[in-house]
Design a protein around this motif. Structure first.
Motif, short mmCIF file in Angstrom:
data_model
loop_
_atom_site.label_atom_id
_atom_site.label_comp_id
_atom_site.label_asym_id
_atom_site.label_seq_id
_atom_site.Cartn_x
_atom_site.Cartn_y
_atom_site.Cartn_z
N GLU A 129 61.01 25.14 81.11
CA GLU A 129 61.94 24.31 81.90
C GLU A 129 63.35 24.37 81.31
O GLU A 129 64.33 24.47 82.06
CB GLU A 129 61.45 22.86 81.94
N ILE A 130 63.46 24.31 80.00
CA ILE A 130 64.78 24.40 79.35
C ILE A 130 65.42 25.76 79.65
O ILE A 130 66.60 25.84 79.99
CB ILE A 130 64.66 24.16 77.83
N LEU A 131 64.64 26.83 79.54
CA LEU A 131 65.18 28.17 79.80
C LEU A 131 65.53 28.34 81.28
O LEU A 131 66.53 28.99 81.61
CB LEU A 131 64.19 29.23 79.34
N ASP A 132 64.74 27.74 82.18
CA ASP A 132 65.08 27.78 83.61
C ASP A 132 66.41 27.08 83.87
O ASP A 132 67.24 27.57 84.65
CB ASP A 132 63.98 27.13 84.45
N LYS A 133 66.62 25.94 83.23
CA LYS A 133 67.89 25.21 83.39
C LYS A 133 69.06 26.03 82.86
O LYS A 133 70.13 26.07 83.46
CB LYS A 133 67.82 23.85 82.70
N ALA A 134 68.86 26.68 81.73
CA ALA A 134 69.92 27.53 81.16
C ALA A 134 70.24 28.68 82.12
O ALA A 134 71.42 28.99 82.34
CB ALA A 134 69.49 28.06 79.80
N HIS A 150 59.75 34.33 80.62
CA HIS A 150 60.94 34.26 79.76
C HIS A 150 60.76 35.09 78.49
O HIS A 150 61.69 35.75 78.04
CB HIS A 150 61.28 32.80 79.41
N TRP A 151 59.57 35.06 77.94
CA TRP A 151 59.31 35.87 76.75
C TRP A 151 59.41 37.35 77.08
O TRP A 151 60.09 38.11 76.40
CB TRP A 151 57.92 35.53 76.18
N PHE A 152 58.74 37.78 78.16
CA PHE A 152 58.69 39.20 78.54
C PHE A 152 60.07 39.72 78.92
O PHE A 152 60.40 40.87 78.67
CB PHE A 152 57.69 39.39 79.69
N ALA A 153 60.89 38.88 79.55
CA ALA A 153 62.23 39.28 80.01
C ALA A 153 63.29 39.19 78.91
O ALA A 153 64.42 39.62 79.11
CB ALA A 153 62.65 38.44 81.20
N SER A 154 62.92 38.67 77.75
CA SER A 154 63.91 38.50 76.66
C SER A 154 64.40 39.87 76.18
O SER A 154 63.68 40.87 76.25
CB SER A 154 63.30 37.71 75.50
N GLY A 155 65.60 39.90 75.67
CA GLY A 155 66.21 41.15 75.22
C GLY A 155 65.40 41.87 74.17
O GLY A 155 65.24 43.10 74.22
N PRO A 215 54.53 33.95 70.36
CA PRO A 215 54.27 32.58 69.91
C PRO A 215 53.59 31.81 71.03
O PRO A 215 54.01 31.89 72.18
CB PRO A 215 55.66 32.01 69.61
N LEU A 216 52.54 31.10 70.72
CA LEU A 216 51.77 30.42 71.74
C LEU A 216 51.55 28.94 71.39
O LEU A 216 50.47 28.55 70.95
CB LEU A 216 50.43 31.14 71.93
N PRO A 217 52.59 28.13 71.61
CA PRO A 217 52.42 26.69 71.40
C PRO A 217 51.48 26.12 72.46
O PRO A 217 51.14 26.81 73.43
CB PRO A 217 53.83 26.14 71.53
N PRO A 218 51.10 24.86 72.35
CA PRO A 218 50.24 24.25 73.38
C PRO A 218 50.91 24.32 74.77
O PRO A 218 52.15 24.37 74.87
CB PRO A 218 50.11 22.80 72.91
N LEU A 219 50.11 24.32 75.82
CA LEU A 219 50.62 24.46 77.18
C LEU A 219 51.75 23.47 77.53
O LEU A 219 52.75 23.88 78.12
CB LEU A 219 49.49 24.35 78.21
N PRO A 220 51.64 22.19 77.18
CA PRO A 220 52.75 21.28 77.51
C PRO A 220 54.07 21.71 76.86
O PRO A 220 55.14 21.62 77.47
CB PRO A 220 52.29 19.92 76.99
N GLU A 221 54.00 22.22 75.63
CA GLU A 221 55.20 22.69 74.94
C GLU A 221 55.73 23.97 75.60
O GLU A 221 56.94 24.16 75.74
CB GLU A 221 54.90 22.93 73.47
N GLN A 222 54.83 24.86 76.04
CA GLN A 222 55.25 26.06 76.77
C GLN A 222 56.02 25.66 78.04
O GLN A 222 57.06 26.24 78.35
CB GLN A 222 54.04 26.90 77.16
N ARG A 223 55.48 24.68 78.77
CA ARG A 223 56.14 24.24 80.01
C ARG A 223 57.51 23.66 79.71
O ARG A 223 58.47 23.89 80.44
CB ARG A 223 55.25 23.23 80.74
N ARG A 224 57.61 22.87 78.63
CA ARG A 224 58.89 22.27 78.26
C ARG A 224 59.91 23.36 77.91
O ARG A 224 61.05 23.32 78.37
CB ARG A 224 58.70 21.33 77.06
N ILE A 225 59.50 24.35 77.15
CA ILE A 225 60.39 25.46 76.79
C ILE A 225 60.82 26.22 78.04
O ILE A 225 62.00 26.54 78.21
CB ILE A 225 59.69 26.40 75.77
#
Length: 186
Positions: free
Chosen positions: A156-161, A109-114, A144-154
Motif C-alpha cells: 500500500e505504501i509503495l502504491d501510494k508512492a 513491487h519486488w519483481f519490478a524493483s530496479g 524478504p517475506l514478512p507476514p501477509l499483513p505487513e506485506q499488504r502494508r508495504i
C-alpha cells in the motif's frame, strides 16, 4: 515456493483476429508490457489456442516479457481487471502469486524493483537477436517475506508512492504546456 511462472500460448501471425471476434480471446504480447498494461493494441486469437485454464490472465497476475531484446527481458506490468477474457502469447509469461503465502502487489513491487530487474537481465540467455528469461533461475531468487499483513502494508505504501510520482509527472507535463503557452502569448 510463493509464486509460479505460466508460459504463454503459441500461434502464427495468420491466426490473429480482431478482439471481440466470436470464439476468440484477447491476447497480450510483449508490446502490451509497459509501465502499465497497454491495451491500445491488443490482438485476438481463437480460444482453441488456450490449452489450459491457467493460461487465462487473472487480476493480480504479473505479465513478464520473457523473450525480448536484452534490455527488455524481465520487464513486467500488473494485470488489472480486463475488459475481455484474455490470454498471453509465447514471448511473455505470467508470474502468479500464491495469495495464501504472498501478497500479489508485494510480489509485483519486488519483481519490478530496479535491483531485481537488473538481476533478471543478467539471467538472460542470449540467442542471435533475442534474450530469453531463465525462469528456473528466477524461481530460485529469494525475497524478504514478512507476514501477509505487513506485506499488504508495504505494498500500500509503495502504491501510494507510485501514485504520487504519477501525479508529479502529470503536473510537470502541464507546467511544460503552460510555459509554452506563456511563450506563445509573449
Amino acid at each position: 515456493d510463493v509464486a509460479a511462472f505460466v508460459r504463454g500460448i503459441n500461434f502464427k501471425p495468420e491466426d490473429v483476429v480482431p478482439v471481440g471476434t466470436p470464439g476468440s480471446v484477447a491476447c497480450m504480447r510483449t508490446k502490451n508490457v509497459q509501465s502499465e498494461l497497454d491495451l491500445s493494441d491488443v490482438w485476438g486469437v481463437a480460444e482453441s489456442f488456450v490449452k489450459r485454464d491457467d493460461q487465462y490472465l487473472r487480476h493480480g497476475d504479473i505479465l513478464v516479457s520473457s523473450a525480448n531484446s536484452w534490455n527488455l527481458v524481465g520487464k513486467c506490468c500488473w494485470v488489472p481487471d480486463l475488459p475481455w477474457r484474455s490470454t498471453f502469447g509465447g514471448f511473455v509469461s505470467v508470474l502468479r502469486a500464491d495469495p495464501g503465502r504472498i501478497d500479489p502487489r508485494y510480489l509485483f513491487h519486488w519483481f519490478a524493483s530496479g535491483r531485481i530487474q537488473a538481476t533478471l537481465r543478467s539471467f538472460g540467455q542470449q540467442t542471435t537477436n533475442i534474450s530469453n528469461l531463465n525462469v528456473e533461475r528466477c524461481l530460485k531468487l529469494s525475497l524478504p517475506l514478512p507476514p501477509l499483513p505487513e506485506q499488504r502494508r508495504i505494498a500500500e505504501i509503495l502504491d501510494k508512492a507510485d501514485a504520487l510520482r504519477s501525479m508529479r509527472r502529470a503536473a510537470l507535463a502541464q507546467l511544460d504546456t503552460l510555459t509554452q503557452s506563456i511563450f506563445l502569448d509573449m
